[in-house]
Write a protein that holds these residues in place. Structure first.
Motif, mmCIF file in Angstrom:
data_model
loop_
_atom_site.group_PDB
_atom_site.id
_atom_site.type_symbol
_atom_site.label_atom_id
_atom_site.label_comp_id
_atom_site.label_asym_id
_atom_site.label_seq_id
_atom_site.Cartn_x
_atom_site.Cartn_y
_atom_site.Cartn_z
ATOM 1 N N UNK A 172 47.667 33.495 39.740
ATOM 2 C CA UNK A 172 47.411 34.937 39.685
ATOM 3 C C UNK A 172 48.061 35.547 38.450
ATOM 4 N N UNK A 173 47.464 36.638 37.987
ATOM 5 C CA UNK A 173 48.019 37.453 36.909
ATOM 6 C C UNK A 173 48.032 38.881 37.422
ATOM 7 N N UNK A 174 49.215 39.456 37.510
ATOM 8 C CA UNK A 174 49.384 40.803 38.078
ATOM 9 C C UNK A 174 48.735 40.883 39.462
ATOM 10 N N UNK A 175 48.970 39.844 40.283
ATOM 11 C CA UNK A 175 48.468 39.725 41.660
ATOM 12 C C UNK A 175 46.955 39.577 41.768
ATOM 13 N N UNK A 176 46.255 39.338 40.656
ATOM 14 C CA UNK A 176 44.808 39.137 40.666
ATOM 15 C C UNK A 176 44.525 37.645 40.448
ATOM 16 N N UNK A 177 43.762 37.009 41.363
ATOM 17 C CA UNK A 177 43.436 35.595 41.171
ATOM 18 C C UNK A 177 42.709 35.375 39.849
ATOM 19 N N UNK A 201 43.698 34.307 23.974
ATOM 20 C CA UNK A 201 45.098 34.516 24.317
ATOM 21 C C UNK A 201 45.591 33.640 25.464
ATOM 22 N N UNK A 202 44.758 32.751 26.000
ATOM 23 C CA UNK A 202 45.191 31.881 27.103
ATOM 24 C C UNK A 202 46.355 31.002 26.675
ATOM 25 N N UNK A 203 46.441 30.680 25.415
ATOM 26 C CA UNK A 203 47.518 29.833 24.906
ATOM 27 C C UNK A 203 48.884 30.518 25.046
ATOM 28 N N UNK A 206 56.625 36.051 32.956
ATOM 29 C CA UNK A 206 55.945 37.204 32.381
ATOM 30 C C UNK A 206 55.608 36.907 30.932
ATOM 31 N N UNK A 207 54.356 37.174 30.579
ATOM 32 C CA UNK A 207 53.918 37.052 29.189
ATOM 33 C C UNK A 207 53.928 38.462 28.614
ATOM 34 N N UNK A 208 54.817 38.740 27.641
ATOM 35 C CA UNK A 208 54.877 40.085 27.070
ATOM 36 C C UNK A 208 53.635 40.371 26.226
ATOM 37 N N UNK A 209 53.234 41.624 26.212
ATOM 38 C CA UNK A 209 52.061 42.018 25.432
ATOM 39 C C UNK A 209 52.480 42.376 24.013
ATOM 40 N N UNK A 210 51.975 41.617 23.019
ATOM 41 C CA UNK A 210 52.269 41.964 21.635
ATOM 42 C C UNK A 210 51.587 43.282 21.262
ATOM 43 N N UNK A 211 52.169 43.999 20.345
ATOM 44 C CA UNK A 211 51.589 45.268 19.909
ATOM 45 C C UNK A 211 50.213 45.031 19.287
ATOM 46 N N UNK A 212 49.282 45.937 19.579
ATOM 47 C CA UNK A 212 47.972 45.895 18.950
ATOM 48 C C UNK A 212 46.985 44.938 19.597
ATOM 49 N N UNK A 213 47.342 44.302 20.710
ATOM 50 C CA UNK A 213 46.428 43.380 21.384
ATOM 51 C C UNK A 213 45.801 44.061 22.586
ATOM 52 N N UNK A 214 44.668 43.555 22.991
ATOM 53 C CA UNK A 214 44.011 44.079 24.182
ATOM 54 C C UNK A 214 44.609 43.436 25.424
ATOM 55 N N UNK A 215 44.365 44.055 26.577
ATOM 56 C CA UNK A 215 44.836 43.503 27.841
ATOM 57 C C UNK A 215 44.138 42.169 28.107
ATOM 58 N N UNK A 267 51.464 40.054 31.188
ATOM 59 C CA UNK A 267 51.983 40.490 32.476
ATOM 60 C C UNK A 267 52.542 39.342 33.293
ATOM 61 N N UNK A 268 52.718 39.594 34.593
ATOM 62 C CA UNK A 268 53.352 38.650 35.503
ATOM 63 C C UNK A 268 52.352 37.597 35.984
ATOM 64 N N UNK A 269 52.686 36.334 35.757
ATOM 65 C CA UNK A 269 51.876 35.195 36.175
ATOM 66 C C UNK A 269 52.601 34.434 37.273
ATOM 67 N N UNK A 270 51.825 33.940 38.240
ATOM 68 C CA UNK A 270 52.355 33.059 39.277
ATOM 69 C C UNK A 270 51.437 31.845 39.344
ATOM 70 N N UNK A 271 52.039 30.665 39.256
ATOM 71 C CA UNK A 271 51.320 29.398 39.416
ATOM 72 C C UNK A 271 51.920 28.677 40.620
ATOM 73 N N UNK A 272 51.125 28.503 41.650
ATOM 74 C CA UNK A 272 51.532 27.734 42.819
ATOM 75 C C UNK A 272 50.861 26.374 42.748
ATOM 76 N N UNK A 273 51.667 25.316 42.610
ATOM 77 C CA UNK A 273 51.160 23.960 42.439
ATOM 78 C C UNK A 273 51.516 23.097 43.645
ATOM 79 N N UNK A 274 50.808 21.978 43.734
ATOM 80 C CA UNK A 274 51.130 20.960 44.715
ATOM 81 C C UNK A 274 50.722 19.597 44.167
#
Length: 173
Positions: free
Chosen positions: A54-59, A93-95, A152-161, A165-172
């Motif tokens: 999830x990113x900001x609680x959105x899958x 920006x996935x990287x 949390x991935x900080x947003x650089x100035x001048x970039x689009x959303x 934000x806050x990422x959660x990775x639940x692995x198994x």
């Protein structure tokens, strides 16, 4: 003769103390906690649970098929190593969320001991990854596990959303 008796008595006492201090079960001492945590990280390739990213609680479905694997540096007492991850989504920006490979290390507490709840990826102390590891073992080998990484991935100035934000990775595994 008296001197010989004292020497024999002292030798017998020392021998008895040595025998009593031996571990009767022949078990090895428990590994250090950093070794235990590092071994758990490196136990297998970690895959996200269903809906586990999830990113900001959105899958985030674009991470389908993603997995991450860790190695440990035994020479650093299992406190650090490398990781490989992928596939990474094709969006630009996935990287910022995960690189395809890099380094990891447990953060350090003020007393120099490893903070097993925090991993620093790629030497970037500004973006620690909070970690919770649990799992089942058969002897010294992990047979299953759960790993939760939050950062949390900080947003650089001048970039689009997008990937900030806050990422959660639940692995198994």
């Amino acid at each position: 003769m008296k001197h010989l008796k004292n020497t024999l008595a002292a030798s017998a006492f020392i021998s008895l103390m040595i025998v009593m201090s031996c571990d009767p079960g022949g078990t090895e001492p428990e590994p250090p906690v950093a070794q235990e945590a590092g071994s758990a990280l490196a136990a297998a390739a970690w895959t996200p649970t269903t809906g586990g990213i999830t990113n900001e609680n959105t899958p985030r479905d674009e991470w389908e098929g993603f997995q991450v694997s860790f190695t440990v540096d035994e020479g650093d007492e299992y406190r650090s190593g490398n990781y490989t991850a992928g596939p990474i989504p094709v969006e630009d920006d996935a990287i910022l969320v995960w690189k395809t490979s890099g380094t990891w290390a447990f953060a350090e507490n003020t007393d120099g001991t490893p903070d097993l709840g925090t991993i620093i990826r790629d030497g970037d102390t500004a973006v620690p990854v909070s970690v919770t590891i649990s799992g089942e073992k058969d002897g010294d080998v992990y047979t299953s596990g759960n790993l939760r990484m939050e950062f949390t991935v900080p947003q650089p100035a001048g970039r689009t959303e997008g990937f900030y934000g806050n990422w959660v990775f639940n692995f198994e595994f």
